[in-house]
Design a protein around this motif. Structure first.
Motif, mmCIF file in Angstrom:
data_model
loop_
_atom_site.group_PDB
_atom_site.id
_atom_site.type_symbol
_atom_site.label_atom_id
_atom_site.label_comp_id
_atom_site.label_asym_id
_atom_site.label_seq_id
_atom_site.Cartn_x
_atom_site.Cartn_y
_atom_site.Cartn_z
ATOM 1 N N VAL A 23 39.220 36.857 21.780
ATOM 2 C CA VAL A 23 40.471 36.298 22.304
ATOM 3 C C VAL A 23 41.618 37.261 21.995
ATOM 4 C CG1 VAL A 23 42.069 34.352 22.167
ATOM 5 C CG2 VAL A 23 39.595 33.971 21.975
ATOM 6 N N SER A 24 42.517 37.436 22.968
ATOM 7 C CA SER A 24 43.637 38.363 22.791
ATOM 8 C C SER A 24 44.928 37.732 23.314
ATOM 9 C CB SER A 24 43.362 39.669 23.542
ATOM 10 O OG SER A 24 43.451 39.467 24.948
ATOM 11 N N CYS A 31 41.108 35.039 30.616
ATOM 12 C CA CYS A 31 40.632 34.247 31.755
ATOM 13 C C CYS A 31 39.374 34.870 32.368
ATOM 14 C CB CYS A 31 41.731 34.125 32.804
ATOM 15 S SG CYS A 31 41.332 32.997 34.159
ATOM 16 N N LYS A 32 39.339 36.193 32.433
ATOM 17 C CA LYS A 32 38.160 36.864 32.994
ATOM 18 C C LYS A 32 36.923 36.581 32.139
ATOM 19 C CE LYS A 32 40.706 40.581 35.293
ATOM 20 N NZ LYS A 32 41.037 42.035 35.304
ATOM 21 N N LEU A 56 42.273 30.770 25.957
ATOM 22 C CA LEU A 56 42.898 31.204 27.206
ATOM 23 C C LEU A 56 44.291 31.776 26.964
ATOM 24 C CD1 LEU A 56 42.589 31.434 30.262
ATOM 25 C CD2 LEU A 56 43.651 29.176 30.466
ATOM 26 N N GLY A 57 45.083 31.089 26.172
ATOM 27 C CA GLY A 57 46.483 31.486 26.016
ATOM 28 C C GLY A 57 46.775 32.408 24.859
ATOM 29 N N CYS A 78 46.122 30.574 35.449
ATOM 30 C CA CYS A 78 44.774 30.841 34.935
ATOM 31 C C CYS A 78 44.047 29.542 34.601
ATOM 32 C CB CYS A 78 44.855 31.747 33.706
ATOM 33 S SG CYS A 78 45.309 33.459 34.107
ATOM 34 N N THR A 79 44.791 28.551 34.111
ATOM 35 C CA THR A 79 44.183 27.245 33.830
ATOM 36 C C THR A 79 43.682 26.608 35.118
ATOM 37 O OG1 THR A 79 45.726 26.959 31.985
ATOM 38 C CG2 THR A 79 44.530 25.011 32.719
ATOM 39 N N GLU A 80 44.468 26.739 36.173
ATOM 40 C CA GLU A 80 44.050 26.207 37.473
ATOM 41 C C GLU A 80 42.835 26.959 38.006
ATOM 42 O OE1 GLU A 80 47.646 26.554 39.697
ATOM 43 O OE2 GLU A 80 48.454 24.624 38.985
#
Length: 302
Positions: A23-24, A31-32, A56-57, A78-80
């Motif tokens: 995670v970054s 997201c990828k 994700l965030g 990205c959540t969508e």
């Protein structure tokens, strides 16, 4: 745990994918990874993909210094994207992220429950954020704590959610047991540490986290899916614990991967406290029948 078919009862299996990656602060990069691992989980026949804390965030306070200039619009897009893919793959997703509040309120550190139709059916907000405002920096400098447990069902199996530091409070697991939860998804973010800090914290995950998760699983007879960021230095890798407290599978440290596990309600495991757990949960702290005996009542003599 069972559903009727042609007048008969049959057990339903749940296949879960416990996912880990580095995670970054880069939301699009995160997201990828999520999208790639969702597709892999689906290819492996998983019904649900479980991701780590703020996967994700990005984790504010570790992956990035603050929410100043944070790109909330990009996070929503990205959540969508994740929700739309979950619908296409017919895959449930437990997604770690940051949840924006209004005004000057600090965001929540959250897990979104996205069903196989791409809808957010609930959200768990980390209840016990670390730190103490004004002292050593911790979650409370950046996040607002949540106040409610979350349960939901997938293929007839009742599930619950926890985030990282929540594991220090055994009362949360016992409350989930009281609510009939059979599987807990516990997301961590214990990475991005300097080698020196990793040395200081090496036993936290390697000994304490694993042992605590195993104890909670065995004492409450439930499955637990545990995951973590792989960003170096990470204190530990992802694993799944069976209801008897044994580790069912584990991913390698510091390597991106997906652990696929099958939750089979027909399979029985050793449950040492089965006979008296219900009484203990009601405040009756003994097994069997108490006796009335003067030598039992006399506590100061041999």
């Amino acid at each position: 745990m069972t559903r009727p078919r042609n007048g008969e009862e049959f057990a339903v299996k749940l296949k879960i994918a416990t996912c880990q990656f580095p995670v970054s602060r880069d939301i699009e990069r995160n997201c990828k990874y999520v999208v790639r691992q969702m597709k892999y989980a689906s290819e492996q026949g998983a019904h649900l993909a479980h991701f780590s804390e703020t996967c994700l965030g990005g984790y504010v306070g570790v992956d990035l210094p603050s929410f100043d200039h944070y790109d909330w619009d990009l996070l929503r897009q990205c959540t969508e994207t994740v929700a739309d893919l979950s619908r296409k793959l017919k895959l449930w997703v437990i997604l770690g992220s940051n949840h924006r509040l209004t005004g000057r309120h600090k965001p929540h550190n959250s897990l979104y429950v996205i069903n196989d139709r791409g809808s957010v059916v609930d959200r768990y907000d980390k209840m016990f954020c670390t730190g103490k405002v004004g002292s050593t920096p911790g979650d409370l400098d950046f996040y607002s704590p949540g106040s409610r447990l979350v349960t939901f069902e997938v293929r007839g199996i009742k599930c619950g959610l926890q985030i990282c530091h929540d594991f220090r409070y055994q009362e949360l697991y016992r409350e989930y047991k009281k609510r009939g939860v059979e599987l807990v998804f516990h997301s961590y973010h214990n990475g991005g540490m300097t080698p020196r800090k990793k040395e200081q914290y090496r036993d936290i995950w390697g000994i304490m986290v694993a042992a605590t998760m195993q104890t909670y699983a065995a004492n409450n007879y439930m499955w637990i899916s545990v995951n973590n960021t792989t960003r170096r230095e990470s204190s530990g890798s992802s694993f799944v614990v069976r209801p008897d407290g044994l580790i069912d599978g584990r991913l390698p440290l510091h390597r991106t991967g997906v652990l696929v596990s099958t939750i089979d309600p027909r399979k029985k495991f050793y449950d040492a406290s089965e006979a008296w757990r219900g009484r203990a949960m009601k405040g009756v702290y003994h097994s069997g029948t108490l006796v009335r005996d003067r030598r039992s009542a006399d506590r100061t003599s041999f």
